[in-house]
Design a protein around this motif. Structure first.
Motif, PDB file in Angstrom:
ATOM      1  N   VAL A   1      39.060  17.363  19.771  1.00 29.61           N
ATOM      2  CA  VAL A   1      40.371  16.760  20.044  1.00 29.61           C
ATOM      3  C   VAL A   1      40.229  15.243  20.074  1.00 29.61           C
ATOM      4  CG1 VAL A   1      42.061  16.359  21.885  1.00 29.61           C
ATOM      5  CG2 VAL A   1      41.482  18.685  21.223  1.00 29.61           C
ATOM      6  N   VAL A   2      39.177  14.777  20.730  1.00 29.67           N
ATOM      7  CA  VAL A   2      38.967  13.328  20.826  1.00 29.67           C
ATOM      8  C   VAL A   2      38.477  12.777  19.488  1.00 29.67           C
ATOM      9  CG1 VAL A   2      37.590  11.530  21.929  1.00 29.67           C
ATOM     10  CG2 VAL A   2      38.540  13.405  23.289  1.00 29.67           C
ATOM     11  N   ALA A   3      37.488  13.456  18.881  1.00 29.87           N
ATOM     12  CA  ALA A   3      36.890  12.942  17.645  1.00 29.87           C
ATOM     13  C   ALA A   3      37.924  12.853  16.528  1.00 29.87           C
ATOM     14  CB  ALA A   3      35.719  13.828  17.224  1.00 29.87           C
ATOM     15  N   GLN A   4      38.807  13.847  16.468  1.00 31.99           N
ATOM     16  CA  GLN A   4      39.772  13.886  15.361  1.00 31.99           C
ATOM     17  C   GLN A   4      41.155  13.404  15.791  1.00 31.99           C
ATOM     18  OE1 GLN A   4      39.625  17.269  12.763  1.00 31.99           O
ATOM     19  NE2 GLN A   4      37.682  17.995  13.573  1.00 31.99           N
ATOM     20  N   ARG A   5      41.249  12.862  17.021  1.00 34.35           N
ATOM     21  CA  ARG A   5      42.532  12.381  17.544  1.00 34.35           C
ATOM     22  C   ARG A   5      43.625  13.431  17.297  1.00 34.35           C
ATOM     23  NH1 ARG A   5      43.532   7.678  19.002  1.00 34.35           N
ATOM     24  NH2 ARG A   5      45.575   7.541  18.042  1.00 34.35           N
ATOM     25  N   ALA A   6      43.341  14.676  17.688  1.00 37.14           N
ATOM     26  CA  ALA A   6      44.283  15.771  17.415  1.00 37.14           C
ATOM     27  C   ALA A   6      45.454  15.734  18.383  1.00 37.14           C
ATOM     28  CB  ALA A   6      43.568  17.116  17.517  1.00 37.14           C
ATOM     29  N   ARG A   7      46.614  16.062  17.870  1.00 34.80           N
ATOM     30  CA  ARG A   7      47.825  16.111  18.680  1.00 34.80           C
ATOM     31  C   ARG A   7      47.927  17.436  19.425  1.00 34.80           C
ATOM     32  NH1 ARG A   7      51.049  16.858  14.859  1.00 34.80           N
ATOM     33  NH2 ARG A   7      50.872  14.753  14.125  1.00 34.80           N
ATOM     34  N   GLY A   8      47.325  18.448  18.848  1.00 33.27           N
ATOM     35  CA  GLY A   8      47.429  19.754  19.477  1.00 33.27           C
ATOM     36  C   GLY A   8      46.336  20.686  19.015  1.00 33.27           C
ATOM     37  N   VAL A   9      46.239  21.822  19.683  1.00 34.54           N
ATOM     38  CA  VAL A   9      45.262  22.856  19.338  1.00 34.54           C
ATOM     39  C   VAL A   9      46.001  24.180  19.271  1.00 34.54           C
ATOM     40  CG1 VAL A   9      43.186  24.073  20.081  1.00 34.54           C
ATOM     41  CG2 VAL A   9      43.393  21.620  20.520  1.00 34.54           C
ATOM     42  N   LEU A  10      45.864  24.875  18.161  1.00 34.20           N
ATOM     43  CA  LEU A  10      46.424  26.228  18.051  1.00 34.20           C
ATOM     44  C   LEU A  10      45.270  27.217  18.051  1.00 34.20           C
ATOM     45  CD1 LEU A  10      49.280  26.233  15.371  1.00 34.20           C
ATOM     46  CD2 LEU A  10      49.341  25.591  17.776  1.00 34.20           C
ATOM     47  N   ILE A  11      45.308  28.152  18.971  1.00 36.09           N
ATOM     48  CA  ILE A  11      44.267  29.177  19.013  1.00 36.09           C
ATOM     49  C   ILE A  11      44.902  30.505  18.610  1.00 36.09           C
ATOM     50  CG2 ILE A  11      42.519  30.321  20.428  1.00 36.09           C
ATOM     51  CD1 ILE A  11      42.514  27.892  22.235  1.00 36.09           C
ATOM     52  N   ASP A  12      44.511  30.992  17.462  1.00 33.79           N
ATOM     53  CA  ASP A  12      45.077  32.222  16.911  1.00 33.79           C
ATOM     54  C   ASP A  12      44.253  33.417  17.397  1.00 33.79           C
ATOM     55  OD1 ASP A  12      46.055  34.301  15.443  1.00 33.79           O
ATOM     56  OD2 ASP A  12      45.869  33.324  13.487  1.00 33.79           O
ATOM     57  N   ILE A  13      44.885  34.268  18.223  1.00 41.10           N
ATOM     58  CA  ILE A  13      44.155  35.427  18.747  1.00 41.10           C
ATOM     59  C   ILE A  13      44.737  36.725  18.183  1.00 41.10           C
ATOM     60  CG2 ILE A  13      43.496  34.239  20.876  1.00 41.10           C
ATOM     61  CD1 ILE A  13      45.660  35.915  22.305  1.00 41.10           C
ATOM     62  N   SER A  14      45.360  36.633  17.011  1.00 41.20           N
ATOM     63  CA  SER A  14      46.067  37.807  16.492  1.00 41.20           C
ATOM     64  C   SER A  14      45.135  38.965  16.128  1.00 41.20           C
ATOM     65  CB  SER A  14      46.912  37.423  15.274  1.00 41.20           C
ATOM     66  OG  SER A  14      46.124  36.826  14.281  1.00 41.20           O
ATOM     67  N   VAL A  15      43.858  38.685  15.905  1.00 44.87           N
ATOM     68  CA  VAL A  15      42.970  39.806  15.569  1.00 44.87           C
ATOM     69  C   VAL A  15      42.443  40.511  16.819  1.00 44.87           C
ATOM     70  CG1 VAL A  15      42.227  38.673  13.440  1.00 44.87           C
ATOM     71  CG2 VAL A  15      40.814  38.481  15.479  1.00 44.87           C
TER      72      VAL A  15
ATOM     73  N   VAL B   1      33.477  30.491  14.940  1.00 46.34           N
ATOM     74  CA  VAL B   1      34.845  30.094  15.253  1.00 46.34           C
ATOM     75  C   VAL B   1      35.156  28.790  14.529  1.00 46.34           C
ATOM     76  CG1 VAL B   1      36.505  29.644  17.068  1.00 46.34           C
ATOM     77  CG2 VAL B   1      34.584  31.176  17.515  1.00 46.34           C
ATOM     78  N   PRO B   2      35.575  28.877  13.253  1.00 45.58           N
ATOM     79  CA  PRO B   2      35.863  27.671  12.497  1.00 45.58           C
ATOM     80  C   PRO B   2      37.083  26.943  13.038  1.00 45.58           C
ATOM     81  CG  PRO B   2      36.472  29.617  11.249  1.00 45.58           C
ATOM     82  CD  PRO B   2      35.803  30.098  12.485  1.00 45.58           C
ATOM     83  N   VAL B   3      37.013  25.612  13.017  1.00 37.65           N
ATOM     84  CA  VAL B   3      38.120  24.774  13.462  1.00 37.65           C
ATOM     85  C   VAL B   3      38.601  23.950  12.277  1.00 37.65           C
ATOM     86  CG1 VAL B   3      38.820  22.913  15.020  1.00 37.65           C
ATOM     87  CG2 VAL B   3      37.172  24.640  15.797  1.00 37.65           C
ATOM     88  N   VAL B   4      39.884  24.078  11.948  1.00 32.25           N
ATOM     89  CA  VAL B   4      40.447  23.379  10.797  1.00 32.25           C
ATOM     90  C   VAL B   4      41.506  22.396  11.278  1.00 32.25           C
ATOM     91  CG1 VAL B   4      41.586  23.658   8.569  1.00 32.25           C
ATOM     92  CG2 VAL B   4      40.126  25.479   9.454  1.00 32.25           C
ATOM     93  N   ASN B   5      41.439  21.177  10.749  1.00 34.62           N
ATOM     94  CA  ASN B   5      42.444  20.181  11.111  1.00 34.62           C
ATOM     95  C   ASN B   5      43.613  20.255  10.137  1.00 34.62           C
ATOM     96  OD1 ASN B   5      43.975  17.823  11.483  1.00 34.62           O
ATOM     97  ND2 ASN B   5      42.204  16.709  12.276  1.00 34.62           N
ATOM     98  N   VAL B   6      44.776  20.665  10.639  1.00 35.20           N
ATOM     99  CA  VAL B   6      45.975  20.765   9.798  1.00 35.20           C
ATOM    100  C   VAL B   6      46.950  19.685  10.249  1.00 35.20           C
ATOM    101  CG1 VAL B   6      47.845  22.258   9.024  1.00 35.20           C
ATOM    102  CG2 VAL B   6      45.630  23.254   9.642  1.00 35.20           C
ATOM    103  N   GLY B   7      46.912  18.565   9.563  1.00 39.13           N
ATOM    104  CA  GLY B   7      47.851  17.491   9.874  1.00 39.13           C
ATOM    105  C   GLY B   7      47.793  17.033  11.320  1.00 39.13           C
ATOM    106  N   GLY B   8      46.593  16.916  11.858  1.00 41.83           N
ATOM    107  CA  GLY B   8      46.452  16.418  13.217  1.00 41.83           C
ATOM    108  C   GLY B   8      46.480  17.496  14.289  1.00 41.83           C
ATOM    109  N   VAL B   9      46.571  18.754  13.847  1.00 41.05           N
ATOM    110  CA  VAL B   9      46.534  19.866  14.796  1.00 41.05           C
ATOM    111  C   VAL B   9      45.296  20.713  14.485  1.00 41.05           C
ATOM    112  CG1 VAL B   9      47.711  21.944  15.618  1.00 41.05           C
ATOM    113  CG2 VAL B   9      49.046  19.914  14.996  1.00 41.05           C
ATOM    114  N   LEU B  10      44.497  20.983  15.484  1.00 41.64           N
ATOM    115  CA  LEU B  10      43.296  21.790  15.268  1.00 41.64           C
ATOM    116  C   LEU B  10      43.659  23.263  15.305  1.00 41.64           C
ATOM    117  CD1 LEU B  10      40.681  19.911  17.508  1.00 41.64           C
ATOM    118  CD2 LEU B  10      41.267  19.547  15.096  1.00 41.64           C
TER     119      LEU B  10
END
Lengths: 120, 120
Positions: A37-51, A4-13
């Motif tokens: 979220v804490v380590a990267q000071r992320a503003r939000g998390v998007l979880i894509d479950i489309s598959v 489950v790769p996590v990519v930081n896109v402009g502050g959103v995981l």
């Protein structure tokens, strides 16, 4: 967390769930995401479950728990790409996921968490 | 779905129920609507039940389930045109439909789902 790769896109995981997760992976994902979220000071998390064709009650509850935990860490979680059949199944199971925000696409989800704006 | 036409009005799916539905049609409507919300990226769903003299418990629960499923798909469902007698019957049956939004007319319903504004 190779599956489950996590990519930081402009502050959103951005988390793209690739295939059905075993329960251990789901629990691991929850821990990993909250830490990131804490380590990267992320503003939000998007979880894509489309598959996903199926979302069982364990995954549904974990999505809800991830959203609750990230909310305590001042980040919003949005579940994106839910299939219609999954939505119907969740309702039939009585898993309405109160408090969990959803969006049809990653773009919509990014808009929801205020992508491009500074973290408040 | 010939009996229950679905029209897209500016990003809102307008469903006008024409006559009493048999249970199969109701379940089919639920599946069709959730699929169309995703396919047409609809912001909301208006279900016009103004021609119905009677809403039985199965239809009432399905309306509630459609609202819950579309909510998971980031769209709002509003039931419009409910007759006073139907409202009284639903209360007598104990079917308060929590979470289901209603409006008196199609215009009011469109305003509720933010017709004319961009999808968030």
């Amino acid at each position: 967390m190779a599956r489950v790769p996590v990519v930081n896109v402009g502050g959103v995981l951005l988390v793209s769930i690739q295939d059905e997760l075993v329960d251990d992976s789901v629990a691991e994902l929850q821990q990993h995401l909250t830490e990131q979220v804490v380590a990267q000071r992320a503003r939000g998390v998007l979880i894509d479950i489309s598959v996903l064709d199926v979302v069982d009650s364990f995954l549904a509850r974990t999505l809800h728990d991830i959203a609750a935990a990230t909310s305590l860490l001042a980040a919003q979680t949005v579940v994106v790409g839910m299939r219609p059949a999954v939505a119907i199944t969740l309702v039939e199971l009585g898993l309405m996921l109160p408090g969990l925000r959803t969006a049809l696409s990653v773009d919509d989800g990014l808009a929801l968490v205020g992508h491009g704006t500074a973290r408040p």
